[in-house]
Design a protein around this motif. Structure first.
Motif, mmCIF file in Angstrom:
data_model
loop_
_atom_site.group_PDB
_atom_site.id
_atom_site.type_symbol
_atom_site.label_atom_id
_atom_site.label_comp_id
_atom_site.label_asym_id
_atom_site.label_seq_id
_atom_site.Cartn_x
_atom_site.Cartn_y
_atom_site.Cartn_z
ATOM 1 N N ALA A 257 0.829 -1.211 0.000
ATOM 2 C CA ALA A 257 0.000 0.000 0.000
ATOM 3 C C ALA A 257 0.863 1.261 0.000
ATOM 4 C CB ALA A 257 -0.926 -0.007 1.217
ATOM 5 N N LEU A 258 1.948 1.241 0.765
ATOM 6 C CA LEU A 258 2.830 2.420 0.802
ATOM 7 C C LEU A 258 3.482 2.637 -0.563
ATOM 8 C CD1 LEU A 258 4.586 1.938 4.299
ATOM 9 C CD2 LEU A 258 2.876 3.669 3.692
ATOM 10 N N VAL A 259 3.967 1.572 -1.157
ATOM 11 C CA VAL A 259 4.621 1.683 -2.475
ATOM 12 C C VAL A 259 3.600 2.157 -3.511
ATOM 13 C CG1 VAL A 259 5.724 0.366 -4.326
ATOM 14 C CG2 VAL A 259 6.441 0.010 -1.949
ATOM 15 N N ALA A 260 2.413 1.549 -3.490
ATOM 16 C CA ALA A 260 1.378 1.931 -4.462
ATOM 17 C C ALA A 260 0.927 3.372 -4.245
ATOM 18 C CB ALA A 260 0.187 0.981 -4.356
ATOM 19 N N GLY A 261 0.950 3.833 -2.996
ATOM 20 C CA GLY A 261 0.568 5.213 -2.693
ATOM 21 C C GLY A 261 1.665 6.223 -3.019
ATOM 22 N N GLY A 262 2.854 5.748 -3.330
ATOM 23 C CA GLY A 262 3.923 6.645 -3.748
ATOM 24 C C GLY A 262 4.973 6.936 -2.695
ATOM 25 N N LEU A 263 4.976 6.165 -1.605
ATOM 26 C CA LEU A 263 5.982 6.380 -0.551
ATOM 27 C C LEU A 263 6.718 5.068 -0.249
ATOM 28 C CD1 LEU A 263 4.555 8.593 2.370
ATOM 29 C CD2 LEU A 263 6.458 9.100 0.821
ATOM 30 N N PRO A 264 7.749 4.747 -1.002
ATOM 31 C CA PRO A 264 8.463 3.485 -0.771
ATOM 32 C C PRO A 264 9.493 3.599 0.359
ATOM 33 C CG PRO A 264 9.360 4.596 -2.680
ATOM 34 C CD PRO A 264 8.261 5.484 -2.156
ATOM 35 N N VAL A 265 8.986 4.022 1.529
ATOM 36 C CA VAL A 265 9.864 4.270 2.664
ATOM 37 C C VAL A 265 9.060 4.054 3.947
ATOM 38 C CG1 VAL A 265 9.358 6.728 2.348
ATOM 39 C CG2 VAL A 265 11.271 6.109 3.755
ATOM 40 N N ALA A 266 9.719 3.566 4.987
ATOM 41 C CA ALA A 266 9.000 3.351 6.253
ATOM 42 C C ALA A 266 9.967 3.334 7.418
ATOM 43 C CB ALA A 266 8.234 2.029 6.215
ATOM 44 N N GLU A 267 9.471 3.839 8.544
ATOM 45 C CA GLU A 267 10.198 3.736 9.819
ATOM 46 C C GLU A 267 9.360 2.782 10.675
ATOM 47 O OE1 GLU A 267 10.976 7.577 11.701
ATOM 48 O OE2 GLU A 267 10.637 6.655 13.668
ATOM 49 N N VAL A 268 9.829 1.566 10.816
ATOM 50 C CA VAL A 268 9.075 0.537 11.557
ATOM 51 C C VAL A 268 9.533 0.579 13.011
ATOM 52 C CG1 VAL A 268 8.515 -1.911 11.720
ATOM 53 C CG2 VAL A 268 8.933 -0.879 9.466
ATOM 54 N N THR A 269 8.608 0.883 13.910
ATOM 55 C CA THR A 269 9.024 1.160 15.284
ATOM 56 C C THR A 269 9.171 -0.105 16.126
ATOM 57 O OG1 THR A 269 6.746 1.456 16.003
ATOM 58 C CG2 THR A 269 7.906 3.412 15.261
ATOM 59 N N THR B 146 -7.298 2.031 2.418
ATOM 60 C CA THR B 146 -7.275 3.317 3.129
ATOM 61 C C THR B 146 -5.838 3.797 3.315
ATOM 62 O OG1 THR B 146 -9.384 2.984 4.230
ATOM 63 C CG2 THR B 146 -7.804 4.399 5.369
ATOM 64 N N VAL B 147 -4.945 2.890 3.656
ATOM 65 C CA VAL B 147 -3.527 3.268 3.811
ATOM 66 C C VAL B 147 -3.000 3.835 2.491
ATOM 67 C CG1 VAL B 147 -1.199 2.386 4.236
ATOM 68 C CG2 VAL B 147 -3.109 1.597 5.655
ATOM 69 N N GLN B 148 -3.332 3.161 1.395
ATOM 70 C CA GLN B 148 -2.848 3.630 0.083
ATOM 71 C C GLN B 148 -3.411 5.016 -0.243
ATOM 72 O OE1 GLN B 148 -3.169 0.829 -3.183
ATOM 73 N NE2 GLN B 148 -3.095 2.488 -4.698
ATOM 74 N N ARG B 149 -4.712 5.194 0.053
ATOM 75 C CA ARG B 149 -5.343 6.492 -0.251
ATOM 76 C C ARG B 149 -4.725 7.607 0.599
ATOM 77 N NH1 ARG B 149 -9.101 8.968 2.436
ATOM 78 N NH2 ARG B 149 -9.795 7.119 3.579
ATOM 79 N N LEU B 150 -4.542 7.360 1.907
ATOM 80 C CA LEU B 150 -3.966 8.385 2.781
ATOM 81 C C LEU B 150 -2.518 8.686 2.392
ATOM 82 C CD1 LEU B 150 -5.384 7.128 6.223
ATOM 83 C CD2 LEU B 150 -6.110 9.163 4.944
ATOM 84 N N THR B 151 -1.814 7.656 1.948
ATOM 85 C CA THR B 151 -0.422 7.840 1.519
ATOM 86 C C THR B 151 -0.363 8.708 0.270
ATOM 87 O OG1 THR B 151 0.151 5.689 2.452
ATOM 88 C CG2 THR B 151 1.681 6.603 0.838
ATOM 89 N N ALA B 152 -1.217 8.391 -0.698
ATOM 90 C CA ALA B 152 -1.240 9.169 -1.941
ATOM 91 C C ALA B 152 -1.622 10.624 -1.655
ATOM 92 C CB ALA B 152 -2.217 8.537 -2.933
ATOM 93 N N GLU B 153 -2.574 10.824 -0.743
ATOM 94 C CA GLU B 153 -2.979 12.184 -0.358
ATOM 95 C C GLU B 153 -1.815 12.955 0.255
ATOM 96 O OE1 GLU B 153 -7.599 11.445 0.950
ATOM 97 O OE2 GLU B 153 -6.236 12.231 2.474
ATOM 98 N N ALA B 154 -1.065 12.264 1.103
ATOM 99 C CA ALA B 154 0.084 12.906 1.754
ATOM 100 C C ALA B 154 1.138 13.301 0.729
ATOM 101 C CB ALA B 154 0.676 11.950 2.796
ATOM 102 N N VAL B 155 1.393 12.406 -0.215
ATOM 103 C CA VAL B 155 2.401 12.693 -1.249
ATOM 104 C C VAL B 155 1.963 13.903 -2.069
ATOM 105 C CG1 VAL B 155 3.443 11.786 -3.369
ATOM 106 C CG2 VAL B 155 3.234 10.308 -1.355
ATOM 107 N N THR B 156 0.689 13.953 -2.415
ATOM 108 C CA THR B 156 0.181 15.086 -3.197
ATOM 109 C C THR B 156 0.308 16.383 -2.391
ATOM 110 O OG1 THR B 156 -1.376 13.621 -4.295
ATOM 111 C CG2 THR B 156 -1.868 15.964 -4.418
ATOM 112 N N ALA B 157 -0.054 16.331 -1.110
ATOM 113 C CA ALA B 157 0.019 17.535 -0.272
ATOM 114 C C ALA B 157 1.455 18.039 -0.140
ATOM 115 C CB ALA B 157 -0.563 17.238 1.109
ATOM 116 N N ALA B 158 2.401 17.114 -0.044
ATOM 117 C CA ALA B 158 3.804 17.509 0.120
ATOM 118 C C ALA B 158 4.338 18.199 -1.135
ATOM 119 C CB ALA B 158 4.655 16.289 0.447
ATOM 120 N N ARG B 159 3.720 17.891 -2.274
ATOM 121 C CA ARG B 159 4.193 18.495 -3.545
ATOM 122 C C ARG B 159 3.616 19.868 -3.794
ATOM 123 N NH1 ARG B 159 3.567 13.097 -6.780
ATOM 124 N NH2 ARG B 159 5.579 12.158 -6.386
ATOM 125 N N GLN B 160 2.521 20.208 -3.057
ATOM 126 C CA GLN B 160 1.830 21.470 -3.349
ATOM 127 C C GLN B 160 2.591 22.678 -2.833
ATOM 128 O OE1 GLN B 160 -2.028 20.641 -1.754
ATOM 129 N NE2 GLN B 160 -2.687 19.581 -3.589
#
Ligand code: 3PG
Length: 207
Positions: free
Chosen positions: A30-42, A193-207
């Protein structure tokens, strides 16, 4: 570009808490598909090391370990395949072990004294945590004045509504947060939902 620079170039780092290692695969997808191929696993759950191993094993993600508080956890994380280590605070022992193991390290610091301690360890990038509680974007701006060249990664209280306020600060390399990986969505297996929220975040960061 160093590993840490490559991670921060994404501008957003999902902070992941996984109760079940079997969620790591679909979450990574979901993260990769949403455009964020990165994670901090706690390392807040027993599933952390296995989750890191699953996500890093894909080969298409930059996977780090978060909430690393001990030298033993550094070893566990690196053995599992983590390519960077994130700490909530600054421990000389944790930083030293990460560097010995050849991985990047991002320690937490929110005060001038803590930032100086990080600089003395030879690093120039800090996790600013918990960012909202410690003054938000204006605190980072104030700290950046005496600490020119230091890069900040605010985490804790960052979300879709304020991420641009943080990213607008020149000293902010990236923001971190858990808002795109909500615990209830993961528990329900709702990775759309994870993919959608991730894609939204990526879009917001670009604006
Ligand atoms: C962290 O460990 O970086 C934070 O717990 C993430 O904070 P958030 O849940 O407020 O995004």
């Amino acid at each position: 570009m160093s590993i840490l620079e490559a991670v921060l170039a994404h501008r957003i780092v999902p902070v992941v808490v996984l109760e079940r290692a079997e969620d790591a695969g679909p979450l990574a997808e979901a993260l990769v598909a949403g455009g964020l191929p990165v994670a901090e696993v706690t390392f807040r759950t027993a599933a952390a090391a296995e989750a890191i191993s699953i996500m890093a094993g894909r080969g298409d993600m930059l996977v780090g370990a978060g909430t690393v508080r001990t030298v033993a956890q550094v070893d566990q994380a690196v053995d599992a395949g983590a390519s960077y280590i994130v700490s909530p605070g600054t421990s000389g022992a944790v930083v030293q072990r990460a560097l010995e193991r050849g991985v990047a390290v991002l320690p937490g610091a929110v005060t001038p004294t803590e930032i100086q301690a990080v600089l003395e360890l030879g690093l120039d990038t800090v996790k600013f945590f918990p960012a909202g509680t410690f003054g938000g974007p204006s605190a980072i701006k104030a700290l950046a004045a005496p600490f020119a060249g230091v890069k900040f990664v605010p985490t804790g209280g960052v979300g879709l509504s304020n991420l641009r306020d943080y990213l607008a600060v020149g000293a902010v390399a990236a923001v971190g947060g858990s808002w795109m990986v909500p615990a209830d969505a993961i528990a329900a297996g709702d990775f759309d939902t994870v993919q959608r929220l991730t894609a939204e975040a990526v879009t917001a960061a670009r604006q």
